[in-house]
Design an enzyme around this catalytic site. Sequence first.
Site, mmCIF file in Angstrom:
data_model
loop_
_atom_site.group_PDB
_atom_site.id
_atom_site.type_symbol
_atom_site.label_atom_id
_atom_site.label_comp_id
_atom_site.label_asym_id
_atom_site.label_seq_id
_atom_site.Cartn_x
_atom_site.Cartn_y
_atom_site.Cartn_z
ATOM 1 N N GLY A 15 6.441 3.644 9.994
ATOM 2 C CA GLY A 15 6.160 2.576 9.022
ATOM 3 C C GLY A 15 6.223 1.219 9.707
ATOM 4 O O GLY A 15 7.107 0.975 10.526
ATOM 5 N N ARG A 76 1.801 7.740 11.489
ATOM 6 C CA ARG A 76 2.777 8.823 11.613
ATOM 7 C C ARG A 76 1.946 10.026 12.068
ATOM 8 O O ARG A 76 1.242 10.622 11.267
ATOM 9 C CB ARG A 76 3.444 9.109 10.267
ATOM 10 C CG ARG A 76 4.177 7.913 9.653
ATOM 11 C CD ARG A 76 4.981 8.358 8.448
ATOM 12 N NE ARG A 76 5.288 7.257 7.525
ATOM 13 C CZ ARG A 76 6.328 6.445 7.660
ATOM 14 N NH1 ARG A 76 7.141 6.577 8.659
ATOM 15 N NH2 ARG A 76 6.542 5.490 6.771
ATOM 16 N N ASP A 107 13.226 6.499 13.380
ATOM 17 C CA ASP A 107 13.756 7.768 13.886
ATOM 18 C C ASP A 107 12.664 8.787 14.239
ATOM 19 O O ASP A 107 12.784 9.511 15.235
ATOM 20 C CB ASP A 107 14.795 8.366 12.937
ATOM 21 C CG ASP A 107 14.298 8.482 11.510
ATOM 22 O OD1 ASP A 107 13.182 7.970 11.219
ATOM 23 O OD2 ASP A 107 14.993 9.071 10.676
ATOM 24 N N THR A 130 12.208 -0.841 11.885
ATOM 25 C CA THR A 130 12.060 -0.199 10.571
ATOM 26 C C THR A 130 12.814 -1.034 9.551
ATOM 27 O O THR A 130 13.903 -1.525 9.841
ATOM 28 C CB THR A 130 12.596 1.249 10.551
ATOM 29 O OG1 THR A 130 12.755 1.656 9.177
ATOM 30 C CG2 THR A 130 13.943 1.405 11.229
ATOM 31 N N ASP A 132 14.321 0.020 7.086
ATOM 32 C CA ASP A 132 15.412 0.779 6.457
ATOM 33 C C ASP A 132 16.805 0.493 7.015
ATOM 34 O O ASP A 132 17.800 0.790 6.357
ATOM 35 C CB ASP A 132 15.145 2.288 6.581
ATOM 36 C CG ASP A 132 13.992 2.741 5.706
ATOM 37 O OD1 ASP A 132 13.495 1.928 4.909
ATOM 38 O OD2 ASP A 132 13.598 3.917 5.815
ATOM 39 N N ASP A 134 18.337 2.131 9.199
ATOM 40 C CA ASP A 134 19.023 3.432 9.113
ATOM 41 C C ASP A 134 19.280 4.053 10.485
ATOM 42 O O ASP A 134 19.523 5.260 10.577
ATOM 43 C CB ASP A 134 18.190 4.398 8.250
ATOM 44 C CG ASP A 134 16.788 4.611 8.802
ATOM 45 O OD1 ASP A 134 16.367 3.846 9.693
ATOM 46 O OD2 ASP A 134 16.106 5.531 8.339
ATOM 47 N N ARG A 159 14.855 -11.227 -12.861
ATOM 48 C CA ARG A 159 16.016 -11.663 -13.651
ATOM 49 C C ARG A 159 15.602 -12.686 -14.723
ATOM 50 O O ARG A 159 16.061 -12.631 -15.857
ATOM 51 C CB ARG A 159 17.077 -12.269 -12.743
ATOM 52 C CG ARG A 159 18.273 -12.845 -13.488
ATOM 53 C CD ARG A 159 19.213 -13.515 -12.515
ATOM 54 N NE ARG A 159 19.988 -12.541 -11.767
ATOM 55 C CZ ARG A 159 21.089 -11.965 -12.225
ATOM 56 N NH1 ARG A 159 21.554 -12.276 -13.427
ATOM 57 N NH2 ARG A 159 21.743 -11.091 -11.507
ATOM 58 N N GLY A 175 13.906 2.683 1.049
ATOM 59 C CA GLY A 175 15.060 3.277 1.727
ATOM 60 C C GLY A 175 15.121 4.740 1.345
ATOM 61 O O GLY A 175 15.860 5.123 0.436
ATOM 62 N N GLY A 190 22.642 -9.782 -7.642
ATOM 63 C CA GLY A 190 23.583 -9.753 -8.766
ATOM 64 C C GLY A 190 23.346 -8.583 -9.704
ATOM 65 O O GLY A 190 23.420 -8.735 -10.937
ATOM 66 N N ALA A 191 23.093 -7.406 -9.154
ATOM 67 C CA ALA A 191 22.824 -6.239 -10.018
ATOM 68 C C ALA A 191 24.089 -5.778 -10.729
ATOM 69 O O ALA A 191 25.194 -5.901 -10.191
ATOM 70 C CB ALA A 191 22.289 -5.094 -9.158
ATOM 71 N N GLU A 227 15.095 4.114 -3.337
ATOM 72 C CA GLU A 227 14.128 5.172 -3.680
ATOM 73 C C GLU A 227 14.650 6.588 -3.422
ATOM 74 O O GLU A 227 14.275 7.519 -4.111
ATOM 75 C CB GLU A 227 12.805 4.957 -2.936
ATOM 76 C CG GLU A 227 12.917 4.999 -1.444
ATOM 77 C CD GLU A 227 11.569 4.922 -0.734
ATOM 78 O OE1 GLU A 227 11.563 4.535 0.430
ATOM 79 O OE2 GLU A 227 10.546 5.260 -1.337
ATOM 80 N N HIS A 257 5.709 -1.339 -1.317
ATOM 81 C CA HIS A 257 5.246 -1.784 0.005
ATOM 82 C C HIS A 257 5.216 -3.299 0.180
ATOM 83 O O HIS A 257 5.007 -3.779 1.295
ATOM 84 C CB HIS A 257 3.879 -1.173 0.314
ATOM 85 C CG HIS A 257 3.989 0.274 0.671
ATOM 86 N ND1 HIS A 257 4.130 1.251 -0.288
ATOM 87 C CD2 HIS A 257 4.033 0.902 1.867
ATOM 88 C CE1 HIS A 257 4.237 2.429 0.309
ATOM 89 N NE2 HIS A 257 4.183 2.249 1.616
ATOM 90 N N LEU A 258 5.422 -4.029 -0.898
ATOM 91 C CA LEU A 258 5.568 -5.484 -0.770
ATOM 92 C C LEU A 258 6.648 -5.799 0.260
ATOM 93 O O LEU A 258 6.568 -6.771 1.015
ATOM 94 C CB LEU A 258 6.003 -6.011 -2.138
ATOM 95 C CG LEU A 258 5.715 -7.459 -2.483
ATOM 96 C CD1 LEU A 258 4.219 -7.646 -2.642
ATOM 97 C CD2 LEU A 258 6.413 -7.821 -3.782
HETATM 98 O O1 F6P Z 1 10.729 4.078 6.792
HETATM 99 C C1 F6P Z 1 10.280 2.900 6.241
HETATM 100 C C2 F6P Z 1 9.752 3.129 4.849
HETATM 101 O O2 F6P Z 1 9.274 1.895 4.366
HETATM 102 C C3 F6P Z 1 10.717 3.761 3.867
HETATM 103 O O3 F6P Z 1 11.624 2.858 3.296
HETATM 104 C C4 F6P Z 1 9.773 4.346 2.872
HETATM 105 O O4 F6P Z 1 10.360 5.426 2.197
HETATM 106 C C5 F6P Z 1 8.638 4.824 3.711
HETATM 107 O O5 F6P Z 1 8.651 4.029 4.865
HETATM 108 C C6 F6P Z 1 7.288 4.760 3.047
HETATM 109 O O6 F6P Z 1 6.349 5.280 3.919
HETATM 110 P P1 F6P Z 1 4.778 5.161 3.726
HETATM 111 O O7 F6P Z 1 4.380 3.748 4.006
HETATM 112 O O8 F6P Z 1 4.214 6.103 4.712
HETATM 113 O O9 F6P Z 1 4.517 5.527 2.313
#
Ligand code: F6P
Length: 327
Positions: A15, A76, A107, A130, A132, A134, A159, A175, A190-191, A227, A257-258
Amino acid sequence: MEKNISKIGVFTSGGDAPGMNAAIRAVVRTAIYYKKEVFGIVQGYDGMIAGDIVKLGARSVSNILQRGGTILKTARSKEFRTKEGRKKAYDNLTKNGIDSLVAIGGDGTFTGLNVFYEEFGIPSICIPGTIDNDLAGTDYTIGFDTATNTAVEAIDKIRDTALSHNRLFFIEVMGRHSGYIGINCGIAGGAVATIIPEEDVTLEQLFQKLDEGGKTNKKSSLIVVAEGSKIGGAMDLAKKFAERNNYFDIKVTIIGHLQRGGNPTYFDRVLASKMGVAAIEGLLNGKSGCMVGMRNNQIVYNSFETIIHNKHEIDHEAVRISKILSI
Ligand code: F6P
């Protein structure tokens, strides 16, 4: 201790993430600074397999530092998972005289490169790109800061309308397996509750949380959902909530994707620049099969094995703080 590195291939994979361009620029310019040649491999591993490879110069990367996305494009790749695909990729690198690689990605990118490195032994270094955040071996990945800022800006806007209508909003952030974006958006936005993949939560606990807020005259009700949360995404949760509870006017926003686009923040530009320089200097100093990271503001290198077999633990202190502050 340079290991005969003279032609370096750079690519982005997985991504896209804001700041990838800043990393490409840093890799290209540092390589040229050290009198090496650099080649851009277009569209990640797919481009390596197809032989889509272009020579880059210092000016090829002008005016990209501040731009989102990746000028090298990304993918990918399914074919790179096969032995035949990897052999084709290796042949194309050899044809172009490329003797080392810098990959910018997450990863999946590292897992692919680890296999490739074991099969063909081509000196390789990765840069964590990335949104994420992560990946083990680094406090921050390139793109996380920008993505989180984008999401928080959206949450602030939601809000305004949520409060005007007294509505309950489920806001889904990215994520897949990681709650880093979620938990930080929850704090900064502030959730009233934040749901992340690393934590189990029940519907009853969420109802209770909202009830408690209601009793103390809490007006805003934004629930941030990562997500990959086990209880479901924002859509599922909203549905389950609506079935069990009729006093809320419920809405859902999926930021999606924003979060992946837009100009990188200052933080991501600097992080990407430092990591790009460190990747080339690492390669030239004989480092290989590893990822550049930033720990406590210091550049570190960790082996692919370490990165692949370890998780970036969720920030438990952030989780604790979000609970205290959402009463
Ligand atoms: O790994 C980055 C990420 O933006 C994730 O947060 C998300 O789940 C995924 O890629 C979405 O992937 P794609 O753009 O292939 O739908």
